[in-house]
Structure formats: structure tokens, C-alpha cells
Scaffold this motif. Sequence first.
Motif: not given
Length: 257
Positions: A2-5, A96-102, A160-161
Motif C-alpha cells: 500500500a502506498r504511504k504518504a 516500494p512505498e511510493g516515495l521518491v528517493g535519490f 501512514g497509509d
Amino acid sequence: MARKAFLIDMSRCIACRACQVGCKQWNKLDPEATVNRGCYENPPQLTPHLYNQMQFIEQDNGDQLRWLYLNKRCMHCADAGCIKVCPSAGALYHTPEGLVGFNQDKCIECNYCVNGCPFDVPRYDARKKVTKCHACIDRIANGMLPACVKACPTQTLRFGDRDSLIAEAKAAGKKVYGENDLKGLGAVYILEDSPETYKLPAKPAIPASIFLWKDVVKPFGILGFWGAVGAALLHYVTFGPKKLENGEDHDTPEKGA
């Protein structure tokens, strides 16, 4: 997964800047010298050593001064302009959580991500490598909250979700900024005024130049390159290498030499 935000409710914010301090402490970001500009906002903008910043919006309404606050950070867009335009695979990526990393090791210092972000977030450090909020993906991977959320004393910042946080906000009669923009932001806001008042775009969109580069110019450039290679190969197979004319001798020196 599930996508986190992040759900950021600015009506709860007291501008204590614990989020800034918590982020700096966890990520070991150096302090920066600033000057008094006649405003409580400090530092005045995001920097390579400041991944989230408290913005102060001051409105003079005659006899009364109105303050609004905004926690500025990477929005972790699902349709991220920075990722779309980045020519180095893996320098900017979705977790995998839908966040943008670098990944600074893969950054080639092109600065394209700066132009691709509609929120003016990416910064470059002294080594000319990209930096920004990465949502403390190292903490999240170990079941911990991002440092800024952990430090917030008023629950302005929650994590969270994504679907659950948005549903909860809507059930409370709140309007959510960023729910569907750019296929859904990973940092959604509850604002007390219009987005423009907070210096946020009402309808955030990736600059058209990004689509021109990514979807038109770059593919045609690649096609043109391989087309030229293919044409040269076809010519070689069909006609063979260039043959010297009878009597030609490249080893014979020119007259007067």
C-alpha cells in the motif's frame, strides 16, 4: 504494498520548527549561518542541508497581522517530473512505498530534476549531487516514523497509509490538496486558504518542456543515432567497403612534398 504518504494539516501547525530540527538531527545535516530578514522564517528556503522548511506567510489585514504556515518539502509525486527527466537510471527513483528517493552515487550533476519539479524542491550540495527530503526511507524500512513526524508535537505531520489518511481527513470535512494531482502526491495538505496563498500551484503539472525532451526529442535522437548506424551497416553489407580506384596509391606522396 500500500502506498504511504504524509498528511500535513497546517491548521494544527504552531511553527515550532521541531520538524526542521528532527530532520537535521537524524540526517546529520550541517547548520547554516543565516541573517535576520525581519521575519521569523529561517532559513528562507530549502537548501542542501535543509530537507523540510517552515515557510511563514504574513498577511497585513489593516490592524491585524495574519500568519499562515507551510511545511515545504518534496511532494513525492506519483508522476514525478524529477524522475521522468533524469537521464541517469536510479539517481531518482520510487521506493516500494511510493516515495521518491535519490542515490547520489548515480547522480551525474545535470540539474535536469530542478527544471522538472513543479514545486522547486531539488537542491545540489557542494559536491554537485542532488539532495532533498527522502522521507527517512531508512527509518521507514525499520518500522519507524520519519524523523519530522516523530518530532512534531501537534500531529500537524502524520505518516501512514495514504488512502486511510485521506479518507480520515475527508470524513472530518477537510479539503485535501494533492489528492489527485500528478497521479497523487505523497505529501498531501490540509490548508486554511487557497493553494496560491501558500505559494503552491493550484494545478501542479510537469513543465511541457519535460514532455518535449523525454517523449519527443530524446526518442527521436536515439532513433536517429541507431538509424544512422543501421544505414551504415546496411551500406557495408550491400556494397562492401570502399575500394581504391585503379592506380590509386595512398602511400604515394603528393608532388612538391
